[in-house]
Scaffold this active site. Structure first.
Site, PDB file in Angstrom:
ATOM      1  N   ASP A  30       0.850  -1.185   0.000  1.00  0.00           N
ATOM      2  CA  ASP A  30       0.000   0.000   0.000  1.00  0.00           C
ATOM      3  C   ASP A  30       0.891   1.243   0.000  1.00  0.00           C
ATOM      4  O   ASP A  30       1.908   1.278   0.702  1.00  0.00           O
ATOM      5  CB  ASP A  30      -0.904  -0.013   1.242  1.00  0.00           C
ATOM      6  CG  ASP A  30      -2.030   0.989   1.154  1.00  0.00           C
ATOM      7  OD1 ASP A  30      -1.732   2.204   1.123  1.00  0.00           O
ATOM      8  OD2 ASP A  30      -3.200   0.585   1.127  1.00  0.00           O
ATOM      9  N   ASN A  84     -12.963  -3.756   2.796  1.00  0.00           N
ATOM     10  CA  ASN A  84     -13.942  -2.673   2.905  1.00  0.00           C
ATOM     11  C   ASN A  84     -14.884  -2.782   1.719  1.00  0.00           C
ATOM     12  O   ASN A  84     -14.431  -2.930   0.578  1.00  0.00           O
ATOM     13  CB  ASN A  84     -13.245  -1.313   2.905  1.00  0.00           C
ATOM     14  CG  ASN A  84     -12.323  -1.132   4.089  1.00  0.00           C
ATOM     15  OD1 ASN A  84     -12.626  -1.591   5.187  1.00  0.00           O
ATOM     16  ND2 ASN A  84     -11.202  -0.485   3.869  1.00  0.00           N
ATOM     17  N   GLN A  91     -14.363   2.260   1.401  1.00  0.00           N
ATOM     18  CA  GLN A  91     -13.749   1.699   0.200  1.00  0.00           C
ATOM     19  C   GLN A  91     -13.531   2.862  -0.757  1.00  0.00           C
ATOM     20  O   GLN A  91     -14.478   3.587  -1.084  1.00  0.00           O
ATOM     21  CB  GLN A  91     -14.647   0.634  -0.443  1.00  0.00           C
ATOM     22  CG  GLN A  91     -14.010  -0.017  -1.657  1.00  0.00           C
ATOM     23  CD  GLN A  91     -14.895  -1.088  -2.299  1.00  0.00           C
ATOM     24  OE1 GLN A  91     -16.022  -1.311  -1.887  1.00  0.00           O
ATOM     25  NE2 GLN A  91     -14.363  -1.734  -3.311  1.00  0.00           N
ATOM     26  N   SER A  92     -12.300   3.066  -1.188  1.00  0.00           N
ATOM     27  CA  SER A  92     -11.997   4.199  -2.061  1.00  0.00           C
ATOM     28  C   SER A  92     -11.686   3.775  -3.497  1.00  0.00           C
ATOM     29  O   SER A  92     -11.811   4.586  -4.408  1.00  0.00           O
ATOM     30  CB  SER A  92     -10.837   5.016  -1.491  1.00  0.00           C
ATOM     31  OG  SER A  92      -9.692   4.215  -1.340  1.00  0.00           O
ATOM     32  N   HIS A  97     -10.492  -5.671  -3.084  1.00  0.00           N
ATOM     33  CA  HIS A  97      -9.136  -5.774  -2.550  1.00  0.00           C
ATOM     34  C   HIS A  97      -9.180  -6.068  -1.062  1.00  0.00           C
ATOM     35  O   HIS A  97     -10.070  -5.641  -0.351  1.00  0.00           O
ATOM     36  CB  HIS A  97      -8.304  -4.521  -2.829  1.00  0.00           C
ATOM     37  CG  HIS A  97      -8.860  -3.244  -2.288  1.00  0.00           C
ATOM     38  ND1 HIS A  97      -9.945  -2.601  -2.841  1.00  0.00           N
ATOM     39  CD2 HIS A  97      -8.469  -2.487  -1.241  1.00  0.00           C
ATOM     40  CE1 HIS A  97     -10.200  -1.491  -2.166  1.00  0.00           C
ATOM     41  NE2 HIS A  97      -9.320  -1.401  -1.168  1.00  0.00           N
ATOM     42  N   HIS A  99      -6.893  -5.909   2.488  1.00  0.00           N
ATOM     43  CA  HIS A  99      -5.760  -5.294   3.164  1.00  0.00           C
ATOM     44  C   HIS A  99      -5.183  -6.332   4.118  1.00  0.00           C
ATOM     45  O   HIS A  99      -5.909  -6.857   4.964  1.00  0.00           O
ATOM     46  CB  HIS A  99      -6.206  -4.083   3.997  1.00  0.00           C
ATOM     47  CG  HIS A  99      -6.787  -2.965   3.204  1.00  0.00           C
ATOM     48  ND1 HIS A  99      -6.076  -1.828   2.897  1.00  0.00           N
ATOM     49  CD2 HIS A  99      -8.026  -2.802   2.676  1.00  0.00           C
ATOM     50  CE1 HIS A  99      -6.853  -1.007   2.216  1.00  0.00           C
ATOM     51  NE2 HIS A  99      -8.043  -1.579   2.068  1.00  0.00           N
TER      52      HIS A  99
END
Length: 111
Positions: A30, A84, A91-92, A97, A99
């Site tokens: 990240d 997320n 969630q962006s 995905h 983490h």
């Protein structure tokens, strides 16, 4: 998808720090880590979230989880695996995905 950041990473258009990969998933560090180890694991198939991935391609979902475990095992010790899902869950990037967070005490509730 042409405007998806993670699809661009998979296509090599955006650089990433690769950690591991398999036929269905890719893991990379990240860019804004929240723990000493903060790795994102994404499916090679574009799906907006983990629920969509499970419905569309269960094998890819299992591959994401397997790669996440591989990454966590290499770090050793305790880890947190987070998906997320949706804007209200922060969630962006709307490409499924996970983490993988490790390398320090991860308090509860997450903050």
């Amino acid at each position: 998808m042409s405007d998806c950041l993670f699809c661009k990473i998979l296509d090599g258009e955006v650089p990433s720090d690769e950690v591991a990969s398999n036929d269905h998933a890719y893991a990379f560090r990240d860019v804004s880590p929240q723990a000493p180890t903060h790795v994102l694991v994404i499916p090679r198939r574009h799906e907006p979230d983990v629920g969509s991935l499970v419905e569309a391609d269960p094998d890819a979902a299992v591959a994401v989880l397997g790669l996440a475990k591989q990454v966590a095992d290499e770090v050793g010790g305790s880890y947190r695996l987070v998906f997320n899902t949706g804007a209200d869950a922060h969630q962006s990037v709307f490409h499924c995905h996970a983490h993988v967070l490790a390398g320090r005490s991860l308090g509860w509730p997450p903050g």
